[in-house]
Design a protein around this motif. Structure first.
Motif, PDB file in Angstrom:
ATOM      1  N   VAL A  92      39.017  41.543  33.570  1.00  0.00           N
ATOM      2  CA  VAL A  92      40.018  40.480  33.466  1.00  0.00           C
ATOM      3  C   VAL A  92      40.057  39.935  32.036  1.00  0.00           C
ATOM      4  CG1 VAL A  92      40.612  38.133  34.199  1.00  0.00           C
ATOM      5  CG2 VAL A  92      39.976  39.847  35.909  1.00  0.00           C
ATOM      6  N   SER A  93      38.894  39.713  31.452  1.00  0.00           N
ATOM      7  CA  SER A  93      38.821  39.206  30.091  1.00  0.00           C
ATOM      8  C   SER A  93      39.473  40.182  29.118  1.00  0.00           C
ATOM      9  CB  SER A  93      37.363  38.964  29.700  1.00  0.00           C
ATOM     10  OG  SER A  93      37.273  38.505  28.379  1.00  0.00           O
ATOM     11  N   TYR A  94      39.156  41.450  29.266  1.00  0.00           N
ATOM     12  CA  TYR A  94      39.727  42.456  28.370  1.00  0.00           C
ATOM     13  C   TYR A  94      41.243  42.569  28.567  1.00  0.00           C
ATOM     14  CZ  TYR A  94      40.470  46.561  25.591  1.00  0.00           C
ATOM     15  OH  TYR A  94      40.938  47.414  24.639  1.00  0.00           O
ATOM     16  N   LYS A 116      38.583  31.417  29.055  1.00  0.00           N
ATOM     17  CA  LYS A 116      37.999  30.563  30.091  1.00  0.00           C
ATOM     18  C   LYS A 116      36.469  30.564  30.051  1.00  0.00           C
ATOM     19  CE  LYS A 116      41.457  30.559  33.781  1.00  0.00           C
ATOM     20  NZ  LYS A 116      41.660  30.889  35.200  1.00  0.00           N
ATOM     21  N   GLY A 117      35.875  31.705  29.869  1.00  0.00           N
ATOM     22  CA  GLY A 117      34.418  31.783  29.843  1.00  0.00           C
ATOM     23  C   GLY A 117      33.777  31.466  31.170  1.00  0.00           C
ATOM     24  N   GLU A 118      34.428  31.833  32.253  1.00  0.00           N
ATOM     25  CA  GLU A 118      33.920  31.530  33.595  1.00  0.00           C
ATOM     26  C   GLU A 118      33.390  32.785  34.274  1.00  0.00           C
ATOM     27  OE1 GLU A 118      37.159  29.809  35.745  1.00  0.00           O
ATOM     28  OE2 GLU A 118      37.211  28.023  34.498  1.00  0.00           O
ATOM     29  N   VAL A 119      32.540  32.573  35.243  1.00  0.00           N
ATOM     30  CA  VAL A 119      32.066  33.657  36.094  1.00  0.00           C
ATOM     31  C   VAL A 119      32.844  33.584  37.395  1.00  0.00           C
ATOM     32  CG1 VAL A 119      30.083  34.621  37.331  1.00  0.00           C
ATOM     33  CG2 VAL A 119      29.765  33.567  35.067  1.00  0.00           C
ATOM     34  N   GLY A 120      33.377  34.700  37.837  1.00  0.00           N
ATOM     35  CA  GLY A 120      34.101  34.752  39.105  1.00  0.00           C
ATOM     36  C   GLY A 120      35.601  34.579  38.972  1.00  0.00           C
ATOM     37  N   ASP A 121      36.120  34.520  37.745  1.00  0.00           N
ATOM     38  CA  ASP A 121      37.575  34.373  37.558  1.00  0.00           C
ATOM     39  C   ASP A 121      38.329  35.594  38.075  1.00  0.00           C
ATOM     40  OD1 ASP A 121      39.892  32.947  36.640  1.00  0.00           O
ATOM     41  OD2 ASP A 121      39.957  34.295  34.902  1.00  0.00           O
TER      42      ASP A 121
END
Length: 187
Positions: A39-41, A150-155
């Motif tokens: 998702v981040s990529y 966001k820098g979140e886990v589980g996004d």
């Protein structure tokens, strides 16, 4: 004493220079669970104007699987501290202490506290050295996404449908069957 040289790279382990193996360089490797990484990529590639159009859920620039497995398999034979993004998010002080110990340093409580504060996601979003805000708009389209989003886990739960998640899980289990890396997909 000569200050240490620090090099940041995304190279897979097999492309590191031979001197890495010969000189005992210390490597700090941070891995992120594959769903959040994807998702981040995806968002990074959308805002990165110098990459070709990614299309849906890109897997460009080599195999994530080979990358994480390569460092994991070498971590006990080389000077590699293998960290997980999820562990850093969960307990940054503990992971910073692990890094300091790996590098042969002891941190006072005050220094540790300062590092924790300066490396929060919010602090890094405001720091031009971390947020890449100096990169010209001709390279990064910040109207599409920010470099530090966001820098979140589980996004990944906000982006993958049940069908996509099921297909991903199947592919992940098959591809990682030879290397059990303890990724956490939520914390």
């Amino acid at each position: 004493m000569e200050p240490p040289r620090v090099i940041k790279t995304h190279l897979p382990i097999q492309l590191l220079p031979q001197s890495f193996r010969e000189t005992g360089c210390k490597v700090i490797y941070v891995a992120r669970n594959p769903k959040d990484n994807m998702v981040s990529y995806f968002h990074f590639d959308r805002m990165n104007l110098i990459h070709p159009e990614p299309g849906p859920w890109p897997m460009a620039w080599g195999s994530w699987y080979d990358h994480v497995k390569g460092y994991w398999k070498e971590k006990d034979r080389r000077n590699i501290l293998y960290l997980f993004f999820e562990d850093i998010k969960e307990n940054p002080a503990r992971e910073i202490q692990r890094i300091a110990k790996f590098l042969g340093h002891h941190l006072s409580e005050e220094v540790l506290h300062n590092i924790v504060q300066l490396t929060t996601f919010d602090a890094m979003q405001e720091n031009p050295m971390a947020n890449y805000s100096s990169i010209p708009d001709t390279i990064f389209d910040r109207k599409v996404s920010h470099f530090l989003r966001k820098g979140e886990v589980g996004d990944w739960k906000n982006h993958l449908s049940a069908e996509e998640n099921s297909a991903f899980e199947k592919h992940y289990m098959e591809t990682m069957s030879d290397c059990q890396i303890p990724f956490r997909f939520v914390i």
